[in-house]
Design an enzyme around this catalytic site. Structure first.
Site, mmCIF file in Angstrom:
data_model
loop_
_atom_site.group_PDB
_atom_site.id
_atom_site.type_symbol
_atom_site.label_atom_id
_atom_site.label_comp_id
_atom_site.label_asym_id
_atom_site.label_seq_id
_atom_site.Cartn_x
_atom_site.Cartn_y
_atom_site.Cartn_z
ATOM 1 N N ALA A 144 44.961 43.519 36.978
ATOM 2 C CA ALA A 144 44.386 42.470 36.122
ATOM 3 C C ALA A 144 45.282 42.207 34.904
ATOM 4 O O ALA A 144 46.455 41.903 35.073
ATOM 5 C CB ALA A 144 42.958 42.822 35.708
ATOM 6 N N LYS A 166 48.064 44.945 46.677
ATOM 7 C CA LYS A 166 48.756 45.156 45.396
ATOM 8 C C LYS A 166 50.040 45.960 45.615
ATOM 9 O O LYS A 166 51.081 45.646 45.030
ATOM 10 C CB LYS A 166 47.824 45.867 44.416
ATOM 11 C CG LYS A 166 46.631 45.012 44.017
ATOM 12 C CD LYS A 166 45.579 45.798 43.248
ATOM 13 C CE LYS A 166 44.385 44.897 42.919
ATOM 14 N NZ LYS A 166 43.236 45.660 42.400
HETATM 15 N N1 LIG Z 1 37.653 39.055 39.637
HETATM 16 C C1 LIG Z 1 38.648 39.892 39.410
HETATM 17 O O1 LIG Z 1 38.489 40.905 38.738
HETATM 18 C C2 LIG Z 1 40.026 39.599 39.980
HETATM 19 C C3 LIG Z 1 41.104 40.428 39.604
HETATM 20 C C4 LIG Z 1 42.401 40.122 40.071
HETATM 21 C C5 LIG Z 1 42.579 39.044 40.918
HETATM 22 N N2 LIG Z 1 41.503 38.288 41.310
HETATM 23 C C6 LIG Z 1 41.752 37.161 42.211
HETATM 24 O O2 LIG Z 1 41.554 35.952 41.504
HETATM 25 C C7 LIG Z 1 41.071 34.951 42.382
HETATM 26 C C8 LIG Z 1 39.776 34.392 41.829
HETATM 27 O O3 LIG Z 1 38.814 35.438 41.753
HETATM 28 P P1 LIG Z 1 37.294 35.150 41.427
HETATM 29 O O4 LIG Z 1 36.669 36.470 41.232
HETATM 30 O O5 LIG Z 1 37.209 34.120 40.379
HETATM 31 O O6 LIG Z 1 36.798 34.517 42.824
HETATM 32 P P2 LIG Z 1 35.546 33.596 43.074
HETATM 33 O O7 LIG Z 1 34.528 33.797 42.014
HETATM 34 O O8 LIG Z 1 35.198 33.780 44.496
HETATM 35 O O9 LIG Z 1 36.124 32.111 42.874
HETATM 36 C C9 LIG Z 1 37.047 31.536 43.730
HETATM 37 C C10 LIG Z 1 37.172 30.071 43.378
HETATM 38 O O10 LIG Z 1 38.210 29.506 44.185
HETATM 39 C C11 LIG Z 1 37.727 28.330 44.779
HETATM 40 N N3 LIG Z 1 38.476 28.077 46.014
HETATM 41 C C12 LIG Z 1 38.414 28.718 47.205
HETATM 42 N N4 LIG Z 1 39.251 28.162 48.083
HETATM 43 C C13 LIG Z 1 39.856 27.127 47.432
HETATM 44 C C14 LIG Z 1 40.802 26.144 47.792
HETATM 45 N N5 LIG Z 1 41.288 26.086 49.043
HETATM 46 N N6 LIG Z 1 41.220 25.256 46.857
HETATM 47 C C15 LIG Z 1 40.721 25.291 45.603
HETATM 48 N N7 LIG Z 1 39.802 26.195 45.205
HETATM 49 C C16 LIG Z 1 39.374 27.084 46.112
HETATM 50 C C17 LIG Z 1 36.249 28.569 44.999
HETATM 51 O O11 LIG Z 1 35.619 27.332 45.198
HETATM 52 P P3 LIG Z 1 34.031 27.198 45.385
HETATM 53 O O12 LIG Z 1 33.470 27.352 43.996
HETATM 54 O O13 LIG Z 1 33.878 25.812 45.911
HETATM 55 O O14 LIG Z 1 33.622 28.260 46.335
HETATM 56 C C18 LIG Z 1 35.896 29.259 43.691
HETATM 57 O O15 LIG Z 1 35.689 28.306 42.677
HETATM 58 C C19 LIG Z 1 40.899 35.617 43.751
HETATM 59 O O16 LIG Z 1 42.014 35.326 44.545
HETATM 60 C C20 LIG Z 1 40.837 37.094 43.414
HETATM 61 O O17 LIG Z 1 41.321 37.894 44.457
HETATM 62 C C21 LIG Z 1 40.244 38.539 40.835
#
Ligand SMILES: NC(=O)c1ccc[n+]([C@@H]2O[C@H](COP(=O)([O-])OP(=O)(O)OC[C@H]3O[C@@H](n4cnc5c(N)ncnc54)[C@H](OP(=O)(O)O)[C@@H]3O)[C@@H](O)[C@H]2O)c1
Ligand SMILES: *[C@@H]1O[C@H](CO)[C@@H](O)[C@H](O)[C@H]1NC(C)=O
Ligand SMILES: *[C@@H]1O[C@H](CO)[C@@H](O)[C@H](O)[C@H]1NC(C)=O
Length: 372
Positions: free
Chosen positions: A164, A235
């Site tokens: 992160a 990772k």
């Molecule tokens: N949360 C963490 O602690 C964390 C840490 C490191 C990395 N990450 C990474 O960061 C990213 C976001 O995490 P998150 O927790 O925010 O996930 P999330 O809550 O599931 O949100 C994902 C977002 O991406 C959108 N999305 C999915 N496919 C898409 C596409 N083809 N084009 C445009 N938008 C699209 C979704 O749209 P909808 O709203 O329409 O479903 C949603 O708004 C992920 O890849 C995750 O692995 C997260």
């Protein structure tokens, strides 16, 4: 004032937190001579684009409205008032991203910020814009896509994909750039598995720990998504590829904490939690005891060494940074010529929307130096 246009892909937990950070940092950024302008925001079904991408951006009130609608679980297209924006769906959305990236990319330092879970960002990297990723997918699929992305190394940042907001990738990159050869990286890169391992050390049963972690919201809805080690492997793959190794996910040896017969194809989450999990208690208890009898502790780590990346349980010295780890922090030890006996250690909270989004924002600001 330097104006930084950005397009945000994905408006989930991280994307929305990023919007909040941007709004609350407005006065800090203005003291630094920076204004961040949101010119586009997308979710999985549509894209909102500001009417005047050259000069203006979405207003704070409108961004707050977007966050409100998305946290209620509704799609962007359900917004009644589009502000001073156009809404595009389907193929039109992607075409617009490409067209904005082509027109603003080289001249303005436009940043395309990927907080989604798709694999499309690679398409815009060649258009001259900056790219910031929280999304690991574009970096962990085909090696060719990874190489294409990082070939624009002055214009791409992906700090938040590993640990992160912790400066893991920045540290590895600095060590590499200084010509100091990295010989080994060992990291505890899952907050969930870090928590599980330190609770095991306290003598608790694995099944109890996992059930407690789930009820505290520390795990994915299906805890097997954490216990499989797949996220740690992604990772590890990013770090290995940073070292210049042309390896794929399938080249990484991954030790899952549950056997394949307890996998999602054979067992529901409920059955796993009530019937499967306790059968794993005894073996893990023995492994903790074996490690302890040698003065070691058991940790779930990714080890990158000798052109190989392994993910799984390892016995590590009690008095190392990883051995001292308690709770859900991430820890990464980097060994090189300069950091041979005493490794470079990075430790701290390694997950969560807040820290991840903060890492993304720092990446966006960091990139702007090349456009100064
Ligand atoms: N949360 C963490 O602690 C964390 C840490 C490191 C990395 N990450 C990474 O960061 C990213 C976001 O995490 P998150 O927790 O925010 O996930 P999330 O809550 O599931 O949100 C994902 C977002 O991406 C959108 N999305 C999915 N496919 C898409 C596409 N083809 N084009 C445009 N938008 C699209 C979704 O749209 P909808 O709203 O329409 O479903 C949603 O708004 C992920 O890849 C995750 O692995 C997260
Ligand atoms: C991140 O955001 C999502 C969506 O708002 C939420 O469900 C989740 O609990 C948040 N995670 C943390 C650790 O705050
Ligand atoms: C990794 O996958 C690519 C295809 O994307 C393939 O060309 C390459 O040989 C694979 N590398 C290894 C080390 O297996």
């Amino acid at each position: 004032m330097k104006s930084i246009p950005i397009i945000l892909l994905g408006c989930g937990g991280v994307g929305r937190q990023l919007l909040h950070h941007i709004i609350s940092c407005r006065s800090l950024h203005s003291k630094q001579g920076i204004i961040i302008r949101l010119v586009g925001v997308s979710d999985s079904s549509s894209l909102l684009v500001s009417d005047d991408i050259m000069l203006s951006g979405m207003r704070n009130e409108f961004l707050a409205e977007i966050c409100h609608v998305k946290s209620a679980g509704s799609p962007l297209k359900s917004l009644l008032n589009h502000g001073h924006c156009q809404l595009y769906t389907g193929q039109g959305a992607l075409e617009n991203i490409v067209s904005i990236a082509s027109s603003l990319g080289r001249s303005t330092g436009l940043a395309v910020v990927d907080c989604s879970a798709s694999a499309e960002t690679e398409q815009v990297s060649s258009l001259g814009c900056c790219v910031v990723l929280a999304n690991k997918k574009p970096l962990t699929c085909a090696i060719e896509d990874f190489e294409k992305l990082v070939s624009h190394f002055r214009r791409i940042r992906f700090e938040s994909t590993v640990g992160a907001g912790l400066p893991v990738i920045a540290s590895v990159t600095r060590v590499i750039s200084s010509g100091d050869p990295i010989s080994r990286i060992v990291g505890s890169l899952s907050g969930t598995l870090g928590y599980v391992m330190s609770e095991l050390e306290e003598g608790k049963a694995f099944s109890e720990i996992v059930r407690a972690a789930k009820s505290l919201g520390y795990t994915e809805p299906d805890p097997r998504d954490d216990l499989s080690g797949m996220d740690v492997a992604r990772k590890g793959l990013i770090l290995s590829r940073l070292l210049g190794w042309r390896i794929n996910l399938s080249d990484i040896k991954i030790e899952s904490l549950y056997p394949s017969e307890f996998g999602p194809d054979s067992m529901s989450t409920e059955d796993f939690l009530s019937k499967g999990l306790w059968q794993l208690d005894e073996k893990l208890k023995e492994r903790v005891a074996t490690a302890s009898s040698k003065g070691n502790v058991l940790r779930y780590v990714c080890v990158i060494e000798d052109s190989r990346c392994n993910v799984g349980l390892q016995e590590l010295p009690k008095d190392s940074a990883l051995g001292r780890l308690r709770g859900s922090d991430n820890v990464v030890e980097i060994y090189s010529r300069c950091y041979k006996n005493s490794p470079l250690v990075i430790q701290g909270a390694g997950a969560g929307n807040d820290t991840t989004a903060a890492g993304v924002l720092a990446d966006i600001i960091d990139l702007q130096d090349i456009f100064a």
